[in-house]
Design a protein around this motif. Structure first.
Motif, PDB file in Angstrom:
ATOM      1  N   TYR A  78     114.410 -30.622 -21.084  1.00  0.00           N
ATOM      2  CA  TYR A  78     114.402 -30.083 -19.476  1.00  0.00           C
ATOM      3  C   TYR A  78     115.606 -28.730 -19.509  1.00  0.00           C
ATOM      4  O   TYR A  78     116.313 -29.241 -19.317  1.00  0.00           O
ATOM      5  CB  TYR A  78     114.412 -31.150 -19.035  1.00  0.00           C
ATOM      6  CG  TYR A  78     114.403 -31.259 -17.146  1.00  0.00           C
ATOM      7  CD1 TYR A  78     113.434 -30.837 -16.672  1.00  0.00           C
ATOM      8  CD2 TYR A  78     114.714 -31.689 -16.281  1.00  0.00           C
ATOM      9  CE1 TYR A  78     112.753 -30.277 -15.803  1.00  0.00           C
ATOM     10  CE2 TYR A  78     114.969 -31.032 -15.139  1.00  0.00           C
ATOM     11  CZ  TYR A  78     114.019 -30.299 -14.720  1.00  0.00           C
ATOM     12  OH  TYR A  78     113.851 -29.904 -13.125  1.00  0.00           O
ATOM     13  N   VAL A  79     114.373 -28.029 -18.538  1.00  0.00           N
ATOM     14  CA  VAL A  79     115.489 -26.682 -18.237  1.00  0.00           C
ATOM     15  C   VAL A  79     115.240 -26.619 -16.264  1.00  0.00           C
ATOM     16  O   VAL A  79     113.418 -26.554 -16.239  1.00  0.00           O
ATOM     17  CB  VAL A  79     115.289 -24.873 -19.119  1.00  0.00           C
ATOM     18  CG1 VAL A  79     116.424 -24.332 -18.667  1.00  0.00           C
ATOM     19  CG2 VAL A  79     115.692 -25.608 -19.986  1.00  0.00           C
ATOM     20  N   ALA A  83     119.789 -25.093 -12.877  1.00  0.00           N
ATOM     21  CA  ALA A  83     120.081 -26.254 -14.399  1.00  0.00           C
ATOM     22  C   ALA A  83     121.374 -26.027 -13.633  1.00  0.00           C
ATOM     23  O   ALA A  83     123.149 -25.123 -13.113  1.00  0.00           O
ATOM     24  CB  ALA A  83     120.907 -25.079 -15.790  1.00  0.00           C
ATOM     25  N   GLN A 139     121.517 -18.907 -17.793  1.00  0.00           N
ATOM     26  CA  GLN A 139     120.364 -19.924 -18.325  1.00  0.00           C
ATOM     27  C   GLN A 139     119.607 -19.713 -19.926  1.00  0.00           C
ATOM     28  O   GLN A 139     119.074 -20.512 -20.431  1.00  0.00           O
ATOM     29  CB  GLN A 139     119.332 -18.476 -17.919  1.00  0.00           C
ATOM     30  CG  GLN A 139     117.417 -19.060 -17.740  1.00  0.00           C
ATOM     31  CD  GLN A 139     117.056 -19.658 -17.225  1.00  0.00           C
ATOM     32  OE1 GLN A 139     118.145 -20.845 -16.252  1.00  0.00           O
ATOM     33  NE2 GLN A 139     115.849 -20.138 -16.953  1.00  0.00           N
ATOM     34  N   ALA A 142     121.744 -23.093 -20.935  1.00  0.00           N
ATOM     35  CA  ALA A 142     120.416 -23.876 -20.210  1.00  0.00           C
ATOM     36  C   ALA A 142     119.100 -24.517 -21.465  1.00  0.00           C
ATOM     37  O   ALA A 142     119.264 -25.506 -21.486  1.00  0.00           O
ATOM     38  CB  ALA A 142     120.343 -24.152 -19.419  1.00  0.00           C
ATOM     39  N   ALA A 146     119.181 -27.210 -24.169  1.00  0.00           N
ATOM     40  CA  ALA A 146     118.007 -28.464 -23.964  1.00  0.00           C
ATOM     41  C   ALA A 146     116.943 -28.220 -25.022  1.00  0.00           C
ATOM     42  O   ALA A 146     116.290 -29.253 -25.835  1.00  0.00           O
ATOM     43  CB  ALA A 146     116.825 -27.814 -22.763  1.00  0.00           C
ATOM     44  N   ILE A 156     109.931 -26.557 -18.846  1.00  0.00           N
ATOM     45  CA  ILE A 156     110.853 -25.260 -18.375  1.00  0.00           C
ATOM     46  C   ILE A 156     110.810 -24.685 -17.114  1.00  0.00           C
ATOM     47  O   ILE A 156     109.324 -24.467 -17.175  1.00  0.00           O
ATOM     48  CB  ILE A 156     111.383 -24.152 -19.233  1.00  0.00           C
ATOM     49  CG1 ILE A 156     112.226 -23.353 -19.262  1.00  0.00           C
ATOM     50  CG2 ILE A 156     109.771 -23.505 -20.060  1.00  0.00           C
ATOM     51  CD1 ILE A 156     113.209 -22.858 -19.981  1.00  0.00           C
TER      52      ILE A 156
END
Length: 242
Positions: A78-79, A83, A139, A142, A146, A156
């Motif tokens: 999961y993003v 984040a 980003q 992150a 994930a 996402i």
């Protein structure tokens, strides 16, 4: 891979999600679209186990998110749109932390980290603390973190936030390649061109309900206005549902 049945969420008198049901199979690249306040973020928080629904259920790879949350989350990546990190860690330290959370073999985790850092151009940032990284670099980190445990389902929210065109292309290619290899991807975005380019199926949420669901061809066929672009279809359907 994702089963949502009668998912409902109330915040006091506000009905944020209204008996939403959805089934997403293995390897599908699925996009959630909707105007602000449509219920997208609420739906994502419910299906990732960050909130408990007022009613309904979510199942990830056959694991009920309420009854067996650890099993459901173990196969989920999961993003969020923003984040969260342990800011004082370096990117490699953060990846080791994530690997330990998922009880990964250290050697496998290290090899996967090297591969992901190469793909997402993170090697040059390995000595910096996360607090000093740019928004776009955070980003990419992150997304890499994930994907580290090779999830079967990847969720996402706004994947292109802060990314320049070069890195946005890399992220799109990686998500699509993994989807084609069998990973189920659920993406929420306001960028209609990204959804049109990547998604196998699209759901349009409005006022907590799914008002349209299908492939681009199916959405075009169901749109009375005759628009061919997703922007035209989206605006027409949302306006028609008011």
């Amino acid at each position: 891979m994702i089963e949502i049945e009668g998912l409902t969420m109330r915040y006091g008198d506000l009905l944020a999600l209204d008996h939403v049901s959805l089934s997403i199979p293995q390897g599908e690249f699925f996009a959630f679209l909707g105007p602000n306040g449509a219920g997208k973020t609420t739906a994502i928080k419910l299906l990732t186990g960050l909130m408990k629904p007022t009613a309904g259920r979510v199942s990830i790879c056959g694991h009920d998110m309420q009854d067996t949350p650890l099993l459901a989350k173990s196969v989920l990546g999961y993003v969020p749109d923003v984040a969260a990190f342990y800011e004082k860690l370096t990117p490699p330290e953060f990846m080791r932390f994530i690997a330990e959370l998922y009880e990964m073999d250290p050697g496998h985790a290290a090899a996967s980290t090297r591969d992901l850092f190469s793909k997402f151009a993170l090697n040059e940032h390995c000595r910096q603390r996360i607090e000093n990284l740019s928004h776009g670099t955070r980003q990419r980190l992150a997304i890499a973190s994930a994907l580290l445990h090779e999830p079967r389902v990847f969720v996402i929210d706004e994947p292109m936030v802060g990314l320049d065109p070069i890195h946005a292309r890399t992220v799109k290619q990686e998500m699509k390649a993994r989807s084609q290899a069998g990973m189920t991807v659920l993406m929420s975005t306001h960028l209609l061109n990204i959804a049109e380019e990547l998604a196998d199926r699209i759901a349009i949420l409005h006022q907590g309900r799914i008002i349209a669901l299908g492939t681009m061809s199916e959405l075009r066929a169901s749109h009375e206005g005759g628009g061919q672009r997703l922007e035209e279809i989206f605006l027409g359907m949302v306006a028609g549902a008011e």
